[in-house]
Design an enzyme around this catalytic site. Structure first.
Site, PDB file in Angstrom:
ATOM      1  N   PRO A  94       0.948  -1.154  -0.041  1.00  0.00           N
ATOM      2  CG  PRO A  94      -0.737  -1.713   1.352  1.00  0.00           C
ATOM      3  CD  PRO A  94       0.587  -1.637   1.621  1.00  0.00           C
ATOM      4  CD  GLU A 121       0.632  -5.345  10.977  1.00  0.00           C
ATOM      5  OE1 GLU A 121      -0.159  -6.842  11.269  1.00  0.00           O
ATOM      6  OE2 GLU A 121       0.387  -4.688  10.086  1.00  0.00           O
ATOM      7  NE  ARG A 159      -7.270  -7.346 -20.488  1.00  0.00           N
ATOM      8  CZ  ARG A 159      -7.999  -7.743 -21.221  1.00  0.00           C
ATOM      9  NH1 ARG A 159      -8.318  -9.091 -21.165  1.00  0.00           N
ATOM     10  NH2 ARG A 159      -8.791  -7.052 -22.002  1.00  0.00           N
ATOM     11  CG  ASP A 174      -8.405  -3.987 -22.316  1.00  0.00           C
ATOM     12  OD1 ASP A 174      -7.682  -4.837 -22.072  1.00  0.00           O
ATOM     13  OD2 ASP A 174      -9.784  -4.418 -22.789  1.00  0.00           O
TER      14      ASP A 174
HETATM   15  C1  4FV Z   1      -1.662  -4.042  -0.545  1.00  0.00           C
HETATM   16  C2  4FV Z   1      -1.962  -3.402  -1.716  1.00  0.00           C
HETATM   17  C3  4FV Z   1      -1.508  -4.974   0.345  1.00  0.00           C
HETATM   18  C4  4FV Z   1      -0.615  -5.100   3.344  1.00  0.00           C
HETATM   19  C5  4FV Z   1       0.388  -5.677   4.498  1.00  0.00           C
HETATM   20  C6  4FV Z   1      -0.415  -7.465   2.640  1.00  0.00           C
HETATM   21  C7  4FV Z   1      -0.930  -5.457   2.178  1.00  0.00           C
HETATM   22  C8  4FV Z   1       0.211  -7.302   3.654  1.00  0.00           C
HETATM   23  N1  4FV Z   1      -0.609  -4.706  -1.448  1.00  0.00           N
HETATM   24  N2  4FV Z   1      -1.101  -3.415  -3.305  1.00  0.00           N
HETATM   25  N3  4FV Z   1      -3.253  -2.743  -1.501  1.00  0.00           N
HETATM   26  N4  4FV Z   1      -0.784  -5.456   0.583  1.00  0.00           N
HETATM   27  O1  4FV Z   1      -2.504  -4.291   0.985  1.00  0.00           O
HETATM   28  O2  4FV Z   1      -0.187  -3.574  -2.797  1.00  0.00           O
HETATM   29  O3  4FV Z   1       1.367  -8.081   4.102  1.00  0.00           O
END
Ligand code: 4FV
Length: 259
Positions: A94, A121, A159, A174
């Site tokens: 994230p 985490e 794709r 697309d």
């Molecule tokens: C995520 C996202 C995501 C965060 C902690 C995996 C999680 C856990 N990855 N885009 N949104 N990852 O939420 O790519 O380890």
């Protein structure tokens, strides 16, 4: 053949993109190969520990650097021996930059990608600093693991590979291929729930149909994702079509208000 390597505690999850649908067929056609590496196989102790408590306290666990670095080394070595010279290590998180069509097209010019899917985490920051080229997010929400995000990347990229889509399908149609949202789609029956189909689509006049579809794509992008329009210069025709759409939308809104 494009080379995907994924670092994951759940290799079986990737059957979703290797065993079914467009991506499964593309793998059968040898358009890409996917190899999964489980960090547990590279853990230093007999308990195969891959996570530990966070320094500074707090909830949850953090993935340890060493098993991940060894997994990444094995993945990079495999890609090298498969002839890959242009590849990147991407950590799905994230905290990354938002994935978009432009980045998918950028990566499609590579020969391979190593996708790091975290759990818990997250991952020890020292590993990220040492071994990750790009941090990418698929959206502002928290998943329980990076695997689904890694599969989103794989699906979006496959794709774009020549031969992945049958001729009936085409990535060029697309959404986002032209920086716009897609137009509405209709199929049989001609009447559904007492609703018809826009007459132009039944006209057989392909020029008029293309014009209508572009106008709808412009209009919906203006209504739903004006941020996309600001990233794009409109042609003379597109400006005309969008003005038409806005006028018609305003007229409809005025009619609704007048009711
Ligand atoms: C995520 C996202 C995501 C965060 C902690 C995996 C999680 C856990 N990855 N885009 N949104 N990852 O939420 O790519 O380890």
């Amino acid at each position: 053949m494009f080379q995907f390597d994924v670092i994951t505690l759940f290799p079986e999850m990737f059957e979703a993109v290797t065993e079914s649908g467009v991506t499964g067929r593309a793998r059968e056609r040898k358009l890409f190969e996917l190899v999964a590496w489980n960090p547990r196989a590279f853990a230093a102790n007999s308990y195969r520990t891959v996570d530990d408590r966070p320094y500074g306290g707090g909830p949850g666990m953090v993935m340890m650097a060493e098993p991940l670095e060894k997994s990444l080394d094995a993945a990079r070595q495999r890609q090298k021996s498969a002839g890959v010279t242009r590849s990147k290590v991407v950590y799905l998180t994230p905290q990354g930059r938002l994935l978009d069509h432009r980045r998918v097209m950028e990566w499609s010019a590579l020969q391979g990608l190593v996708l790091l899917a975290g759990r818990y985490e997250g991952v020890d920051e020292r590993l990220v600093a040492r071994a990750v080229d790009e941090e990418v997010s698929i959206g502002d929400y928290v998943l329980s693991g990076g695997e689904l995000a890694a599969m989103v990347v794989i699906d979006a990229m496959v794709r774009q590979m020549p031969g992945a889509l049958g001729d009936a399908e085409s990535a060029s149609q697309d959404s986002f291929a032209n920086g716009l949202l897609d137009c509405p789609h209709y199929t049989r029956p001609e009447r559904y729930a007492d609703e018809g189909v826009p007459p132009v689509l039944l006209s057989g006049n392909h020029a008029e149909i293309a014009r209508w579809r572009l106008k709808q794509a412009l209009g919906r992008t203006w209504l739903r994702r004006p941020d996309l329009l600001s990233q794009r210069t409109l042609s003379e025709l597109e400006r005309t079509l969008l003005d038409e759409y806005r006028r018609e939308t305003e007229t409809e809104r005025a009619a609704v208000r007048a009711r």
